[in-house]
Design an enzyme around this catalytic site. Sequence first.
Site, PDB file in Angstrom:
ATOM      1  N   LYS A 148       0.992  -1.088  -0.106  1.00 32.74           N
ATOM      2  CA  LYS A 148       0.081   0.141  -0.069  1.00 32.74           C
ATOM      3  C   LYS A 148       0.979   1.227   0.095  1.00 32.74           C
ATOM      4  CE  LYS A 148      -2.089  -1.592   3.766  1.00 32.74           C
ATOM      5  NZ  LYS A 148      -1.885  -2.817   3.755  1.00 32.74           N
ATOM      6  N   THR A 149       1.635   1.162   1.022  1.00 29.73           N
ATOM      7  CA  THR A 149       2.909   2.065   1.004  1.00 29.73           C
ATOM      8  C   THR A 149       3.522   2.688  -0.179  1.00 29.73           C
ATOM      9  OG1 THR A 149       3.129   1.949   3.327  1.00 29.73           O
ATOM     10  CG2 THR A 149       4.580   3.480   2.623  1.00 29.73           C
ATOM     11  N   ASP A 158      -1.092   6.718   6.981  1.00 30.71           N
ATOM     12  CA  ASP A 158      -1.097   5.290   7.048  1.00 30.71           C
ATOM     13  C   ASP A 158      -2.091   4.994   8.230  1.00 30.71           C
ATOM     14  OD1 ASP A 158      -0.536   2.679   6.593  1.00 30.71           O
ATOM     15  OD2 ASP A 158       1.596   2.618   7.360  1.00 30.71           O
ATOM     16  N   THR A 170      -5.320  -1.538   7.210  1.00 34.61           N
ATOM     17  CA  THR A 170      -5.343  -2.853   7.404  1.00 34.61           C
ATOM     18  C   THR A 170      -6.885  -3.408   7.829  1.00 34.61           C
ATOM     19  OG1 THR A 170      -4.427  -2.731   9.374  1.00 34.61           O
ATOM     20  CG2 THR A 170      -2.966  -3.253   7.820  1.00 34.61           C
ATOM     21  N   ARG A 189       6.570  -8.202   1.693  1.00 34.34           N
ATOM     22  CA  ARG A 189       7.330  -8.021   2.827  1.00 34.34           C
ATOM     23  C   ARG A 189       7.826  -9.302   3.523  1.00 34.34           C
ATOM     24  NH1 ARG A 189       4.264  -4.606   6.775  1.00 34.34           N
ATOM     25  NH2 ARG A 189       5.302  -2.603   5.265  1.00 34.34           N
TER      26      ARG A 189
HETATM   27  P1  ADP Z   1       2.215  -1.989   3.205  1.00 38.11           P
HETATM   28  O1  ADP Z   1       2.168  -0.557   3.128  1.00 38.11           O
HETATM   29  O2  ADP Z   1       1.080  -2.651   2.567  1.00 38.11           O
HETATM   30  O3  ADP Z   1       2.487  -2.517   4.497  1.00 38.11           O
HETATM   31  P2  ADP Z   1       4.948  -1.716   1.810  1.00 38.11           P
HETATM   32  O4  ADP Z   1       4.280  -0.766   0.608  1.00 38.11           O
HETATM   33  O5  ADP Z   1       5.334  -1.108   2.760  1.00 38.11           O
HETATM   34  O6  ADP Z   1       3.278  -2.486   2.366  1.00 38.11           O
HETATM   35  O7  ADP Z   1       5.412  -3.238   1.207  1.00 38.11           O
HETATM   36  C1  ADP Z   1       6.528  -3.874   2.051  1.00 38.11           C
HETATM   37  C2  ADP Z   1       7.531  -4.120   1.154  1.00 38.11           C
HETATM   38  O8  ADP Z   1       7.313  -4.997   0.190  1.00 38.11           O
HETATM   39  C3  ADP Z   1       8.144  -2.923   0.216  1.00 38.11           C
HETATM   40  O9  ADP Z   1       9.145  -2.128   0.844  1.00 38.11           O
HETATM   41  C4  ADP Z   1       8.466  -3.696  -0.930  1.00 38.11           C
HETATM   42  O10 ADP Z   1       9.858  -3.930  -0.888  1.00 38.11           O
HETATM   43  C5  ADP Z   1       7.809  -4.823  -1.127  1.00 38.11           C
HETATM   44  N1  ADP Z   1       6.615  -4.751  -2.072  1.00 38.11           N
HETATM   45  C6  ADP Z   1       5.414  -4.586  -1.667  1.00 38.11           C
HETATM   46  N2  ADP Z   1       4.697  -4.725  -2.784  1.00 38.11           N
HETATM   47  C7  ADP Z   1       5.532  -4.961  -3.685  1.00 38.11           C
HETATM   48  C8  ADP Z   1       5.177  -5.218  -5.183  1.00 38.11           C
HETATM   49  N3  ADP Z   1       4.096  -5.325  -5.799  1.00 38.11           N
HETATM   50  N4  ADP Z   1       6.421  -5.719  -5.850  1.00 38.11           N
HETATM   51  C9  ADP Z   1       7.562  -5.619  -5.543  1.00 38.11           C
HETATM   52  N5  ADP Z   1       7.783  -5.299  -4.256  1.00 38.11           N
HETATM   53  C10 ADP Z   1       6.810  -5.021  -3.443  1.00 38.11           C
END
Ligand code: ADP
Length: 351
Positions: A78-79, A123, A172, A232
Amino acid sequence: MSRRIPKSREPDTDTPSVEKTVVIGDVSLDQALRPSKWADYIGQEHIKNNLHVLLTAAKERGHLPEHILFYGPPGLGKTTLSYLIAKETGAQIKVTSGPAIEKVGDLASVLTNLSPGDILFIDEIHRLNKTVEEVLYPAMEAGSIDIIIGKGPSARTVQLELPPFTLIAATTRIALLSAPLRSRFSGGVYRLEFYTNEEISRIIKRSAKILGIDIDTEASGEIARRSRFTPRTANYLLKRCRDYAQINKKEISLAMVLEALKLLNIDSMGLTITDRQILETIIHKFSGGPVGLSTIAAATSEEEATLEEVNEPYLMQMGLLERTARGRAVTRLAYEHLSLQVPEGLQEKLL
Ligand code: ADP
């Protein structure tokens, strides 16, 4: 409020272009792994296609993109999507989170400090309190906020005009968001899906390249299968396998990955100790369920929110747990996975 792209964001103006992104802290390993181009953002095709339409249409009209909400379990990207949107639109992104905005004054300060055309990323927006949330409504809709100055009879309301901005929020726990807040994300509410094993394998290969790790298809496939369909987790397991290989002076092979994952207590289905403890608790203490989430939380000494956000979605995805009107119950597969005998009385009832 005019939601036109502010002059400072248009090319060929005298004003200096706005910084691309705000880099917080050191450029860590995790930041190095975070995709910074759409081509590196693997999977979630449905969302990427929709965002492409939204962003291109807004750009062609000379408007800012409308407010966007992403939801889904942690670690699904998401981030990362929010940063990619900022990059695509050339906007500066300011990052905060629901729990960091405790009072109306905190929100007012965040909003009034935005520059025209900024993206504000909030977030864990489900953790905003109700009073703050209500101030966010007019900010999202009309681009202004009402602030009460003073107390008692001399108190007065002042309306503050805000610079045009796009709010991108992530959560989430979509169910905790009020309907009025949800409906204000006029650019769309997007649910991130778990990744396929093939997509996770591609993410692992890309991360391995960045980290300078030589890994074959068998070894990366095994990490992928135990990554909870979550990028992640995949990156985390890859880094731990790299550590294990380094201190044991071994190459990363399938055999070595199996050893490293055993040490981490990640089983063949990618379950952690906590996941297994949840299943075992339901089986041994509550005859397989159904049992309420708060009872499971108390019995396993885990936070209810963590169970709901992290463990439960994966256990359900794997077909080990089901959610019924009366609570959570394990499935036949859970007994099989834990090598436990299904009790006589449950043989017929279990899914
Ligand atoms: P969330 O915000 O949903 O908790 P993040 O955007 O922080 O998740 O993603 C966590 C990590 O996973 C990122 O730092 C990245 O390295 C990896 N990641 C997430 N989505 C992808 C994707 N679609 N392709 C490649 N790497 C990804």
